[in-house]
Structure formats: C-alpha cells, structure tokens
Motif scaffolding. Structure first.
Motif, short mmCIF file in Angstrom:
data_model
loop_
_atom_site.label_atom_id
_atom_site.label_comp_id
_atom_site.label_asym_id
_atom_site.label_seq_id
_atom_site.Cartn_x
_atom_site.Cartn_y
_atom_site.Cartn_z
N UNK A 45 0.87 -1.18 0.00
CA UNK A 45 0.00 0.00 0.00
C UNK A 45 0.90 1.22 0.00
N UNK A 46 0.71 2.11 -0.95
CA UNK A 46 1.47 3.37 -0.99
C UNK A 46 0.48 4.51 -1.12
N UNK A 47 0.73 5.58 -0.37
CA UNK A 47 -0.11 6.77 -0.46
C UNK A 47 0.76 7.91 -0.97
N UNK A 82 -4.03 6.54 -3.43
CA UNK A 82 -3.66 5.28 -2.82
C UNK A 82 -3.37 4.27 -3.91
N UNK A 83 -2.20 3.64 -3.86
CA UNK A 83 -1.87 2.60 -4.83
C UNK A 83 -1.73 1.27 -4.10
N UNK A 84 -2.44 0.28 -4.57
CA UNK A 84 -2.31 -1.08 -4.05
C UNK A 84 -1.63 -1.91 -5.12
N UNK A 85 -0.67 -2.73 -4.68
CA UNK A 85 0.05 -3.58 -5.64
C UNK A 85 0.06 -5.01 -5.11
N UNK A 86 -0.50 -5.92 -5.91
CA UNK A 86 -0.51 -7.33 -5.54
C UNK A 86 0.80 -7.98 -5.93
N UNK A 87 1.03 -9.19 -5.41
CA UNK A 87 2.30 -9.87 -5.66
C UNK A 87 2.53 -10.18 -7.14
N UNK A 122 -5.27 2.23 -8.41
CA UNK A 122 -5.13 3.53 -7.77
C UNK A 122 -6.49 4.07 -7.39
N UNK A 123 -6.57 4.64 -6.20
CA UNK A 123 -7.81 5.23 -5.71
C UNK A 123 -7.52 6.61 -5.14
N UNK A 124 -8.47 7.52 -5.32
CA UNK A 124 -8.33 8.86 -4.76
C UNK A 124 -8.85 8.84 -3.33
N UNK A 125 -8.07 9.45 -2.42
CA UNK A 125 -8.48 9.57 -1.03
C UNK A 125 -8.37 11.05 -0.65
#
Length: 108
Positions: free
Chosen positions: A51-53, A90-95, A101-104
C-alpha cells in the motif's frame, strides 16, 4: 466568432485481468479524518499487498502492506492523522504486479 480546439487524450488501456475492480476494494470513510479503512475482497490469497499513499505532486507519504491475506474479505486501518488536508492517491500492488489507484481525500 471564437475558434476552440478540442484535444482528446486517450487513457492508458485498462487490463481487466491485472486490475482490482471497484467491487474488490472499498476505502472508507472518504473524505478521511485521522484514519481510513482499506477493505479488499480477494479472489485469491496473496502473500503481500503493498500500500502506498502519494500526495498530489506524486511524493510517497506513506507505505504499508497486507501480509499473507486469505481469499475473501480483509481490511486494514491506515493512520493519516499526521498528513495535511488534501487529495491523495492510494496505490495497491498485488504480488503478481496488479496495481490499482484510488483517490483519497483527507479533510480534518
């Protein structure tokens, strides 16, 4: 009269295989105050989901991860009380390299 030009920018192609869909990821509350929940509904178990913001100018301001998540629903609380008001991504990266990417919005 006025002459206006329209420019069309093609978005990058969206791969349905390598993208978490909206029904697989929930972020709430949004706008967030001191923290927000990231809830995932996974089709397969994952060893690690990073998870990266990022702030509005692309600087990474926070990192976290889900570890050894099972298939199905899982959630994590993200603490953002030290961050300023604004729009974040917000960036989520799976294996397997799948990213989404989602806006927060942080609003205190």
């Amino acid at each position: 009269g006025c002459l206006t030009k329209s420019y069309y920018i093609n978005p990058p192609p969206v791969s349905t295989i390598n993208e978490l869909s909206n029904r697989q990821i929930l972020i709430y509350p949004n706008p967030a105050n001191n923290n927000f929940e990231v809830e995932l509904n996974l089709e397969n178990s994952q060893k690690q989901i990073s998870i990266s913001l990022y702030n509005s100018i692309g600087q990474k301001v926070l990192s976290d991860s889900f570890e050894n998540t099972a298939k199905g629903k899982t959630k994590k609380s993200i603490d953002v009380q030290l961050l300023k008001n604004g729009i974040y991504f917000l960036q989520l990266k799976l294996e397997d390299g799948t990213t989404t990417n989602k806006k927060v919005v942080i609003q205190k």
